[in-house]
Design an enzyme around this catalytic site. Sequence first.
Site, mmCIF file in Angstrom:
data_model
loop_
_atom_site.group_PDB
_atom_site.id
_atom_site.type_symbol
_atom_site.label_atom_id
_atom_site.label_comp_id
_atom_site.label_asym_id
_atom_site.label_seq_id
_atom_site.Cartn_x
_atom_site.Cartn_y
_atom_site.Cartn_z
ATOM 1 N N ASP A 139 15.989 15.897 2.406
ATOM 2 C CA ASP A 139 15.029 14.855 2.102
ATOM 3 C C ASP A 139 13.732 15.190 2.851
ATOM 4 O O ASP A 139 13.736 15.996 3.788
ATOM 5 C CB ASP A 139 15.619 13.524 2.579
ATOM 6 C CG ASP A 139 14.660 12.362 2.460
ATOM 7 O OD1 ASP A 139 14.011 12.237 1.413
ATOM 8 O OD2 ASP A 139 14.563 11.590 3.426
ATOM 9 N N ASP B 96 10.739 12.523 3.669
ATOM 10 C CA ASP B 96 10.256 11.448 4.543
ATOM 11 C C ASP B 96 11.301 11.037 5.569
ATOM 12 O O ASP B 96 12.454 10.749 5.217
ATOM 13 C CB ASP B 96 9.855 10.242 3.702
ATOM 14 C CG ASP B 96 8.698 10.561 2.773
ATOM 15 O OD1 ASP B 96 7.563 10.629 3.255
ATOM 16 O OD2 ASP B 96 8.951 10.769 1.568
ATOM 17 N N ARG C 49 5.950 -0.257 -5.103
ATOM 18 C CA ARG C 49 5.088 0.194 -4.008
ATOM 19 C C ARG C 49 3.924 1.029 -4.536
ATOM 20 O O ARG C 49 2.777 0.880 -4.100
ATOM 21 C CB ARG C 49 5.904 0.991 -2.991
ATOM 22 C CG ARG C 49 6.787 0.126 -2.103
ATOM 23 C CD ARG C 49 7.671 0.966 -1.204
ATOM 24 N NE ARG C 49 8.741 1.617 -1.947
ATOM 25 C CZ ARG C 49 9.467 2.626 -1.485
ATOM 26 N NH1 ARG C 49 9.232 3.148 -0.294
ATOM 27 N NH2 ARG C 49 10.437 3.138 -2.217
#
Length: 284
Positions: free
Chosen positions: A83, A85, A128
């Site tokens: 991943d 972040d 978002r």
Amino acid sequence: MYKLVIQATEVATQNLKRLAQLVGAGEITAVRSGALAHQAFKLSPADPAQREAVASFCAEAGYDFAFVPYGASLSDIGLIAMDMDSTLITIECIDEIADMQGIKPQVAAITARSMRGELDFRQSLLERVALLAGLPEQALLAVYEERLKLMPGAETLLKAAGKVGCKTLLISGGFTFFTERLQARLGLTRAVANVLEVADGKLTGRVVGEVVDAARKAAELVRMREELGLRPEQVIALGDGANDLPMLAAAGFGIACHAKPAVRAQAAYALDQVGLDGVLGYFD
């Protein structure tokens, strides 16, 4: 047969001896001494039936631990999937982009709930991103240059993996603006992420194409694993959020890295006290 790997900034000798007694280990050996930014030891052989007692001891002492198959070697690993972040890097890019829009608290709250598994990732991402509409694309570069930092130990891990010919996959629910730059900077084999739509130099608040969600992350790992002709036990996966769990489950070494409690509880392996170079501590 298993070994118990103990890692932390400092590991007390008396604690190692106590852990060796707990798991029935007859040998305590330093692992990769001087090559890591922390201390690592293997206790062998180790009885995994004592996992609960070891977990309790290590939680109190502030140690990372793992029961690892004896003889596990980094040279046997053919793929590391990770991943981005809060795993490869220390920030959540979308939260920092939102800060440029003056709405970081609102977006960060949604991010946190999504990573804990309380919200559907795909829907939360679209919500978002919609809040970022109108933000100049230049703000993304500011986040990359001013705020993005690699997780401690990341470069050490990738360098060691590269030496044994291991391929790398960066698979992120974040954005290609960042994954493409990290791929070039770190020499990663492949990178997959979401594409932010831009018009007239500004974000439209929309994502182009299929959203990279939990299922897509796992599917991309399996696809690359099969392309390389690897077995699951030849794959390492790293992640921190609920949307990483299927990917972690598809790898022989699924490692929760400074993860949310729910993720840590379900992952086979976890690193909380040390950096990503702690992955190397698992392997002789």
